[in-house]
Design a protein around this motif. Structure first.
Motif, PDB file in Angstrom:
ATOM      1  N   GLN A  61       0.831  -1.194   0.000  1.00  0.00           N
ATOM      2  CA  GLN A  61       0.000   0.000   0.000  1.00  0.00           C
ATOM      3  C   GLN A  61       0.867   1.246   0.000  1.00  0.00           C
ATOM      4  N   SER A  62       0.279   2.344  -0.457  1.00  0.00           N
ATOM      5  CA  SER A  62       0.981   3.611  -0.446  1.00  0.00           C
ATOM      6  C   SER A  62       1.058   4.134   0.974  1.00  0.00           C
ATOM      7  N   VAL A  63       1.904   5.129   1.168  1.00  0.00           N
ATOM      8  CA  VAL A  63       2.045   5.733   2.487  1.00  0.00           C
ATOM      9  C   VAL A  63       0.717   6.362   2.897  1.00  0.00           C
ATOM     10  N   ALA A  64       0.024   6.981   1.947  1.00  0.00           N
ATOM     11  CA  ALA A  64      -1.255   7.626   2.250  1.00  0.00           C
ATOM     12  C   ALA A  64      -2.273   6.608   2.756  1.00  0.00           C
ATOM     13  N   ALA A  65      -2.331   5.449   2.130  1.00  0.00           N
ATOM     14  CA  ALA A  65      -3.285   4.417   2.550  1.00  0.00           C
ATOM     15  C   ALA A  65      -2.926   3.883   3.933  1.00  0.00           C
ATOM     16  N   ARG A  66      -1.631   3.754   4.218  1.00  0.00           N
ATOM     17  CA  ARG A  66      -1.221   3.278   5.536  1.00  0.00           C
ATOM     18  C   ARG A  66      -1.516   4.322   6.608  1.00  0.00           C
ATOM     19  N   LEU A  67      -1.345   5.619   6.274  1.00  0.00           N
ATOM     20  CA  LEU A  67      -1.689   6.675   7.229  1.00  0.00           C
ATOM     21  C   LEU A  67      -3.186   6.677   7.507  1.00  0.00           C
ATOM     22  N   GLN A  68      -3.987   6.457   6.482  1.00  0.00           N
ATOM     23  CA  GLN A  68      -5.435   6.408   6.672  1.00  0.00           C
ATOM     24  C   GLN A  68      -5.835   5.202   7.516  1.00  0.00           C
ATOM     25  N   ALA A  69      -5.085   4.110   7.415  1.00  0.00           N
ATOM     26  CA  ALA A  69      -5.378   2.935   8.236  1.00  0.00           C
ATOM     27  C   ALA A  69      -5.153   3.248   9.714  1.00  0.00           C
ATOM     28  N   ARG A 114       3.025  16.313  17.089  1.00  0.00           N
ATOM     29  CA  ARG A 114       3.243  15.355  15.998  1.00  0.00           C
ATOM     30  C   ARG A 114       1.948  14.615  15.662  1.00  0.00           C
ATOM     31  N   LEU A 115       1.194  14.215  16.696  1.00  0.00           N
ATOM     32  CA  LEU A 115      -0.074  13.527  16.482  1.00  0.00           C
ATOM     33  C   LEU A 115      -1.078  14.436  15.781  1.00  0.00           C
ATOM     34  N   ALA A 116      -1.171  15.695  16.215  1.00  0.00           N
ATOM     35  CA  ALA A 116      -2.088  16.645  15.583  1.00  0.00           C
ATOM     36  C   ALA A 116      -1.700  16.891  14.125  1.00  0.00           C
ATOM     37  N   CYS A 117      -0.417  16.972  13.866  1.00  0.00           N
ATOM     38  CA  CYS A 117       0.067  17.173  12.500  1.00  0.00           C
ATOM     39  C   CYS A 117      -0.313  15.991  11.613  1.00  0.00           C
ATOM     40  N   PHE A 118      -0.021  14.782  12.073  1.00  0.00           N
ATOM     41  CA  PHE A 118      -0.365  13.587  11.294  1.00  0.00           C
ATOM     42  C   PHE A 118      -1.876  13.482  11.084  1.00  0.00           C
ATOM     43  N   ASN A 119      -2.659  13.748  12.149  1.00  0.00           N
ATOM     44  CA  ASN A 119      -4.114  13.668  12.027  1.00  0.00           C
ATOM     45  C   ASN A 119      -4.629  14.630  10.967  1.00  0.00           C
ATOM     46  N   GLY A 120      -4.087  15.857  10.968  1.00  0.00           N
ATOM     47  CA  GLY A 120      -4.539  16.850   9.997  1.00  0.00           C
ATOM     48  C   GLY A 120      -4.297  16.414   8.558  1.00  0.00           C
ATOM     49  N   PHE A 121      -3.126  15.860   8.309  1.00  0.00           N
ATOM     50  CA  PHE A 121      -2.824  15.441   6.942  1.00  0.00           C
ATOM     51  C   PHE A 121      -3.526  14.132   6.571  1.00  0.00           C
ATOM     52  N   ALA A 122      -3.601  13.200   7.520  1.00  0.00           N
ATOM     53  CA  ALA A 122      -4.230  11.911   7.224  1.00  0.00           C
ATOM     54  C   ALA A 122      -5.722  12.086   6.951  1.00  0.00           C
ATOM     55  N   GLU A 123      -6.370  12.998   7.682  1.00  0.00           N
ATOM     56  CA  GLU A 123      -7.811  13.227   7.469  1.00  0.00           C
ATOM     57  C   GLU A 123      -8.080  13.997   6.196  1.00  0.00           C
ATOM     58  N   SER A 124      -7.099  14.785   5.730  1.00  0.00           N
ATOM     59  CA  SER A 124      -7.309  15.580   4.511  1.00  0.00           C
ATOM     60  C   SER A 124      -7.001  14.798   3.237  1.00  0.00           C
ATOM     61  N   ILE A 125      -6.407  13.627   3.355  1.00  0.00           N
ATOM     62  CA  ILE A 125      -6.122  12.804   2.168  1.00  0.00           C
ATOM     63  C   ILE A 125      -7.452  12.242   1.659  1.00  0.00           C
ATOM     64  N   PRO A 126      -7.732  12.395   0.353  1.00  0.00           N
ATOM     65  CA  PRO A 126      -8.978  11.835  -0.178  1.00  0.00           C
ATOM     66  C   PRO A 126      -8.999  10.311   0.012  1.00  0.00           C
ATOM     67  N   LYS A 127     -10.153   9.802   0.398  1.00  0.00           N
ATOM     68  CA  LYS A 127     -10.306   8.350   0.613  1.00  0.00           C
ATOM     69  C   LYS A 127     -10.170   7.628  -0.718  1.00  0.00           C
ATOM     70  N   LEU A 128      -9.360   6.592  -0.718  1.00  0.00           N
ATOM     71  CA  LEU A 128      -9.189   5.781  -1.915  1.00  0.00           C
ATOM     72  C   LEU A 128     -10.278   4.727  -1.970  1.00  0.00           C
TER      73      LEU A 128
END
Length: 131
Positions: A61-69, A114-128
């Motif tokens: 999986q891509s990094v984006a998909a793993r972050l969304q997981a 760091r958690l807030a930063c990751f959450n912000g970007f992970a939630e803004s990634i369009p769902k695949l």
């Protein structure tokens, strides 16, 4: 020549008798293979389980998909941060720049930032789409 045939017959019959259908026994119990035990719930490996389990099912999986997981783990917990850190290991800097992408979140020293930063970007990634 008869002697060679007699020796060959004895050897072949001995090897045929040595094979059995039963598994090897230790006393009166069958021999079993021991599997390694799982890790404790609070470790990085256990927190990264959603991402690792999804990646093990099929193609990588891509990094984006793993972050969304990681979003499946309870929000605001150390486990979610450990999940993110398993994907992008932290590399804190004394004065980190403003994060422009999820890869910049690793520079924050404070876990909450760091958690807030990751959450912000992970939630803004369009769902695949799941396929």
């Amino acid at each position: 020549m008869r002697m060679i045939l007699a020796i060959a017959a004895v050897l072949y019959s001995a090897s045929a008798l040595a094979q059995t259908d039963k598994p090897p026994m230790v006393g009166d119990k069958p021999l079993v293979q021991v599997k390694p035990k799982g890790t404790k719930g609070g470790t990085k490996e256990a927190a990264a389980k959603p991402a690792a389990a999804a990646a093990a099912k099929g193609k990588p999986q891509s990094v984006a998909a793993r972050l969304q997981a990681c979003l499946d783990v309870d929000d605001g917990t150390k486990d979610r941060l450990n999940c993110y850190d398993a994907i992008i290991p932290p590399a804190p800097k004394p004065k980190p720049p403003k994060a422009k992408g999820y890869a910049d979140c690793k520079f924050f020293k404070e876990e909450d930032e760091r958690l807030a930063c990751f959450n912000g970007f992970a939630e803004s990634i369009p769902k695949l789409p799941k396929s």
